[in-house]
Design an enzyme around this catalytic site. Structure first.
Site, mmCIF file in Angstrom:
data_model
loop_
_atom_site.group_PDB
_atom_site.id
_atom_site.type_symbol
_atom_site.label_atom_id
_atom_site.label_comp_id
_atom_site.label_asym_id
_atom_site.label_seq_id
_atom_site.Cartn_x
_atom_site.Cartn_y
_atom_site.Cartn_z
ATOM 1 N N PHE A 45 33.075 2.626 21.552
ATOM 2 C CA PHE A 45 32.943 4.023 22.010
ATOM 3 C C PHE A 45 33.439 4.403 23.503
ATOM 4 C CE2 PHE A 45 29.558 6.891 23.890
ATOM 5 C CZ PHE A 45 30.262 8.116 23.780
ATOM 6 N N ILE A 46 32.776 3.738 24.523
ATOM 7 C CA ILE A 46 33.197 4.066 25.682
ATOM 8 C C ILE A 46 34.306 3.364 26.087
ATOM 9 C CG2 ILE A 46 32.302 4.235 27.986
ATOM 10 C CD1 ILE A 46 29.366 3.989 26.959
ATOM 11 N N THR B 169 23.517 0.075 31.986
ATOM 12 C CA THR B 169 22.888 1.080 31.711
ATOM 13 C C THR B 169 21.548 1.403 32.498
ATOM 14 O OG1 THR B 169 21.321 1.596 29.988
ATOM 15 C CG2 THR B 169 21.761 -0.756 30.144
ATOM 16 N N ASP B 170 21.349 2.591 32.495
ATOM 17 C CA ASP B 170 20.110 3.113 32.993
ATOM 18 C C ASP B 170 18.836 2.621 32.674
ATOM 19 O OD1 ASP B 170 20.039 4.793 31.034
ATOM 20 O OD2 ASP B 170 19.651 6.358 32.179
ATOM 21 N N GLU B 171 19.063 1.909 31.345
ATOM 22 C CA GLU B 171 17.689 1.396 30.795
ATOM 23 C C GLU B 171 17.063 0.048 31.323
ATOM 24 O OE1 GLU B 171 18.049 1.456 26.175
ATOM 25 O OE2 GLU B 171 19.558 3.150 26.473
ATOM 26 N N TYR C 209 17.409 -4.928 23.931
ATOM 27 C CA TYR C 209 18.717 -4.568 24.636
ATOM 28 C C TYR C 209 18.728 -4.290 26.097
ATOM 29 C CZ TYR C 209 22.511 -1.140 26.089
ATOM 30 O OH TYR C 209 23.324 -0.390 26.731
ATOM 31 N N LYS D 252 20.789 -6.529 28.945
ATOM 32 C CA LYS D 252 21.515 -5.875 30.074
ATOM 33 C C LYS D 252 21.162 -6.186 31.735
ATOM 34 C CE LYS D 252 24.755 -3.594 29.622
ATOM 35 N NZ LYS D 252 26.167 -3.881 29.299
ATOM 36 N N PRO E 111 16.209 12.362 11.022
ATOM 37 C CA PRO E 111 15.275 11.523 11.682
ATOM 38 C C PRO E 111 14.965 11.599 13.013
ATOM 39 C CG PRO E 111 17.002 9.858 11.169
ATOM 40 C CD PRO E 111 17.538 11.242 10.716
ATOM 41 N N ARG F 77 16.118 11.938 27.540
ATOM 42 C CA ARG F 77 17.328 11.227 27.746
ATOM 43 C C ARG F 77 18.574 12.107 28.611
ATOM 44 N NH1 ARG F 77 14.441 7.911 26.064
ATOM 45 N NH2 ARG F 77 14.655 6.311 24.927
ATOM 46 N N ASN G 282 14.808 14.903 23.063
ATOM 47 C CA ASN G 282 15.644 14.619 21.619
ATOM 48 C C ASN G 282 15.616 15.831 20.745
ATOM 49 O OD1 ASN G 282 16.015 11.977 22.590
ATOM 50 N ND2 ASN G 282 14.489 11.056 21.480
ATOM 51 N N GLY H 19 8.160 0.207 21.130
ATOM 52 C CA GLY H 19 8.497 0.206 22.537
ATOM 53 C C GLY H 19 9.201 1.442 22.998
ATOM 54 N N HIS H 20 9.095 2.463 22.554
ATOM 55 C CA HIS H 20 10.203 3.540 22.805
ATOM 56 C C HIS H 20 10.065 4.191 24.244
ATOM 57 C CE1 HIS H 20 11.924 7.515 20.871
ATOM 58 N NE2 HIS H 20 12.614 6.907 21.945
HETATM 59 P P1 NAD Z 1 29.700 -0.108 21.475
HETATM 60 O O1 NAD Z 1 28.800 -0.591 20.703
HETATM 61 O O2 NAD Z 1 30.568 1.271 20.999
HETATM 62 O O3 NAD Z 1 31.091 -1.047 21.742
HETATM 63 C C1 NAD Z 1 30.973 -2.319 22.057
HETATM 64 C C2 NAD Z 1 32.281 -3.146 21.841
HETATM 65 O O4 NAD Z 1 32.119 -4.266 22.227
HETATM 66 C C3 NAD Z 1 32.499 -2.975 20.240
HETATM 67 O O5 NAD Z 1 34.152 -2.632 20.365
HETATM 68 C C4 NAD Z 1 32.561 -4.448 20.146
HETATM 69 O O6 NAD Z 1 33.474 -4.913 18.864
HETATM 70 C C5 NAD Z 1 32.467 -5.234 21.257
HETATM 71 N N1 NAD Z 1 32.013 -6.383 21.157
HETATM 72 C C6 NAD Z 1 30.618 -6.627 20.815
HETATM 73 N N2 NAD Z 1 30.184 -7.967 20.930
HETATM 74 C C7 NAD Z 1 31.388 -8.650 21.541
HETATM 75 C C8 NAD Z 1 31.850 -9.839 21.799
HETATM 76 N N3 NAD Z 1 30.810 -10.964 21.629
HETATM 77 N N4 NAD Z 1 32.827 -10.348 22.315
HETATM 78 C C9 NAD Z 1 34.010 -9.174 22.466
HETATM 79 N N5 NAD Z 1 33.745 -7.854 22.077
HETATM 80 C C10 NAD Z 1 32.570 -7.707 21.696
HETATM 81 O O7 NAD Z 1 29.170 0.119 22.974
HETATM 82 P P2 NAD Z 1 29.484 1.461 23.983
HETATM 83 O O8 NAD Z 1 28.443 2.521 23.732
HETATM 84 O O9 NAD Z 1 30.818 1.687 23.762
HETATM 85 O O10 NAD Z 1 28.843 0.662 25.326
HETATM 86 C C11 NAD Z 1 29.867 -0.033 25.994
HETATM 87 C C12 NAD Z 1 29.131 -0.602 27.198
HETATM 88 O O11 NAD Z 1 28.527 0.379 28.162
HETATM 89 C C13 NAD Z 1 28.069 -1.498 26.953
HETATM 90 O O12 NAD Z 1 27.939 -2.597 27.867
HETATM 91 C C14 NAD Z 1 26.575 -0.604 26.955
HETATM 92 O O13 NAD Z 1 25.481 -1.562 27.326
HETATM 93 C C15 NAD Z 1 27.131 0.059 28.116
HETATM 94 N N6 NAD Z 1 26.422 1.558 28.234
HETATM 95 C C16 NAD Z 1 26.404 2.182 27.073
HETATM 96 C C17 NAD Z 1 25.881 3.597 27.162
HETATM 97 C C18 NAD Z 1 25.941 4.445 25.882
HETATM 98 O O14 NAD Z 1 25.400 5.598 26.011
HETATM 99 N N7 NAD Z 1 26.679 4.051 24.842
HETATM 100 C C19 NAD Z 1 25.343 3.960 28.312
HETATM 101 C C20 NAD Z 1 25.469 3.112 29.350
HETATM 102 C C21 NAD Z 1 25.816 1.949 29.700
HETATM 103 P P1 TYD Z 2 19.787 6.204 21.120
HETATM 104 O O1 TYD Z 2 21.289 7.239 20.659
HETATM 105 O O2 TYD Z 2 19.900 5.223 19.956
HETATM 106 O O3 TYD Z 2 20.078 5.798 22.540
HETATM 107 P P2 TYD Z 2 19.091 5.143 23.345
HETATM 108 O O4 TYD Z 2 17.913 4.433 22.557
HETATM 109 O O5 TYD Z 2 19.980 3.848 24.226
HETATM 110 O O6 TYD Z 2 18.560 5.897 24.636
HETATM 111 O O7 TYD Z 2 18.697 7.177 20.990
HETATM 112 C C1 TYD Z 2 18.585 8.438 21.999
HETATM 113 C C2 TYD Z 2 17.060 8.676 21.711
HETATM 114 O O8 TYD Z 2 16.983 9.421 20.452
HETATM 115 C C3 TYD Z 2 16.181 7.910 21.865
HETATM 116 O O9 TYD Z 2 14.885 8.320 22.539
HETATM 117 C C4 TYD Z 2 15.634 7.532 20.372
HETATM 118 C C5 TYD Z 2 16.042 8.847 19.694
HETATM 119 N N1 TYD Z 2 16.339 8.504 17.999
HETATM 120 C C6 TYD Z 2 15.857 9.551 17.202
HETATM 121 O O10 TYD Z 2 14.822 10.182 17.284
HETATM 122 N N2 TYD Z 2 16.354 9.304 15.968
HETATM 123 C C7 TYD Z 2 17.376 8.510 15.490
HETATM 124 O O11 TYD Z 2 17.689 8.408 14.268
HETATM 125 C C8 TYD Z 2 18.105 7.799 16.645
HETATM 126 C C9 TYD Z 2 19.242 6.688 16.578
HETATM 127 C C10 TYD Z 2 17.644 7.841 17.977
#
Ligand code: NAD
Ligand code: TYD
Length: 363
Positions: free
Chosen positions: A12-13, A136-138, A163, A167, A218, A227, A262, A300-301
């Site tokens: 995604f990112i 991540t901020d988590e 997770y 991280k 859900p 968030r 949420n 553990g939410h």
């Molecule tokens: P994502 O799950 O959409 O993408 C992860 C990508 O990594 C995928 O393309 C997957 O194929 C690849 N990948 C997974 N395991 C691999 C491996 N062993 N070797 C090579 N490639 C591998 O994740 P995202 O949401 O795009 O997040 C990207 C980064 O940003 C992560 O490090 C995540 O912790 C961080 N991040 C995400 C968010 C968010 O809201 N999504 C927020 C802050 C930080």
């Molecule tokens: P998520 O998108 O999984 O991100 P993160 O857990 O990394 O913050 O979830 C965002 C928030 O939404 C989190 O508080 C959990 C909640 N959530 C639901 O209530 N229902 C769902 O089906 C999902 C996937 C998340």
């Protein structure tokens, strides 16, 4: 020409970052995208850039030391931007080990390979090389509901989910490389992202997908977990600005002062979808707040996340540009224009994932 090694660029990112970088730098840079193509990696996300001479895709696992070393040996890499990770909290609760493998060992492999390629005989590093670890901020844990409490760069780490623990561990490894070897790196800790190409396991795309199918939405627990949402393109821009203008060895928090419960997010999605659908569209009738279904809480939410982006604003001048209302509209428009994308990613194994994760919760 500067050469980037981007890991996880098919996710995604990562894919949004690659699009952003080519839009900004066009032919001034070269990008090598290394991705293992797990369930979350999708080359469809990169169709627009595939034909470029300055873009290369390499299918490899970041834990595969030989494959990663080979990329560094064959290319003079100037920048690493490390996204690749297992990224979904719910999956980490069911299967923590793969999170340790990819997020911790994978990061160690990336650090080692970059160090090996960039280190000079005297232990210093070649001029201008930089590694950016996307985190991540988590890692900071959960904030109280006090609206004045925020995550700062010096907030102690207190991860709760497998997770965030993985991280946090990877961040610590990067810090150890910086402290021990003066390895040229930065860490960014960003809040929740949303936007195009997000896999429908995360809150926003999952709700959009279910709502359009007339399926239950859900909501975990009481729906009041908070968030801090950031439009993904703003994150991509921040990463580039930190790498080019940030001080080496520093951590920067990235977030948008856009805290939402949420339940507000889910209601906004229903409202915007209803506004976007024609009255004659049969999906509109079913699309009401009645779809909202409170389900058993996540284990553990974490209650609340909120970033104080003061440092990145003061030192680098970055601020989020996309207001939530605009960002969510753009996201929904994107999903409408890419229904085939959603169909492809939700066929096959997705249904098994959905049933195992939500089956008992919903029925
Ligand atoms: P994502 O799950 O959409 O993408 C992860 C990508 O990594 C995928 O393309 C997957 O194929 C690849 N990948 C997974 N395991 C691999 C491996 N062993 N070797 C090579 N490639 C591998 O994740 P995202 O949401 O795009 O997040 C990207 C980064 O940003 C992560 O490090 C995540 O912790 C961080 N991040 C995400 C968010 C968010 O809201 N999504 C927020 C802050 C930080
Ligand atoms: P998520 O998108 O999984 O991100 P993160 O857990 O990394 O913050 O979830 C965002 C928030 O939404 C989190 O508080 C959990 C909640 N959530 C639901 O209530 N229902 C769902 O089906 C999902 C996937 C998340």
């Amino acid at each position: 020409m500067r050469t980037y090694l981007v890991t996880g660029g098919a996710g995604f990112i990562g894919s949004n970052y690659i699009h952003y970088m080519f839009k900004k730098y066009d032919n001034e840079i070269r990008i090598i995208n290394v991705d293992a193509l797990t369930y979350a990696g999708n080359l469809e996300n990169l169709r627009d850039v595939e034909g470029r001479d300055n873009y290369t895709f390499v299918k490899a696992n970041i834990c595969d030391r030989d494959a990663i070393n080979k990329i560094f040996e064959e290319n003079d890499i100037d920048r690493v931007v490390h996204f690749a990770a297992e990224s979904h909290v719910d999956r980490s609760i069911v299967n923590p080990e793969i999170f340790v493998e990819t997020n911790v060992l994978g990061t160690a492999t990336m650090l080692n390979a970059a160090k090996k390629a960039w280190e000079l005989p005297d232990g210093s590093f070649k001029e201008g090389k930089k590694f950016l670890h996307v985190s991540t901020d988590e890692v900071y844990g959960s904030l109280p509901e006090d609206p004045n409490a925020y995550f700062y760069e010096d907030t102690p780490y207190d991860p709760h989910s497998p997770y965030s623990a993985s991280k946090a561990s990877s961040d610590m490894l990067v810090k150890a490389y910086m402290d021990t070897y003066k390895f040229p790196a930065n860490i960014t800790n960003c809040s929740n992202n949303y936007g195009p190409f997000q896999f429908p396991e995360k809150l926003i795309p999952l709700m959009i997908h279910n709502a359009l199918e007339g399926k239950a939405l859900p909501v975990y627990g009481d729906g009041k977990n908070v968030r801090d949402w950031l439009y993904v393109e703003d994150h991509a821009k921040a990463i580039d600005m930190v790498q080019e203008q940030g001080r080496l060895f520093e951590t920067y928090n990235i977030g948008g002062h856009n805290e939402k419960q949420n339940i507000e997010i889910v209601q906004t999605i229903i409202d915007v979808l209803r506004e976007s659908l024609d009255d004659s569209d049969p999906r509109k009738e079913k699309l009401t707040y009645d779809l909202i279904t409170y389900v058993e809480d996540r284990k553990g939410h974490d209650r609340r996340y909120a970033i104080a982006p003061d440092k990145i604003k003061k030192e680098i001048g970055w601020e989020p540009e996309t207001m939530f209302k605009e960002g969510i509209r753009k996201t929904i428009e994107w999903f409408f224009a890419h229904e085939d994308w959603m169909e492809h990613v939700t066929s096959g194994d997705y249904q098994k994932y959905y049933d195992s994760m939500y089956g008992e919760k919903l029925y």
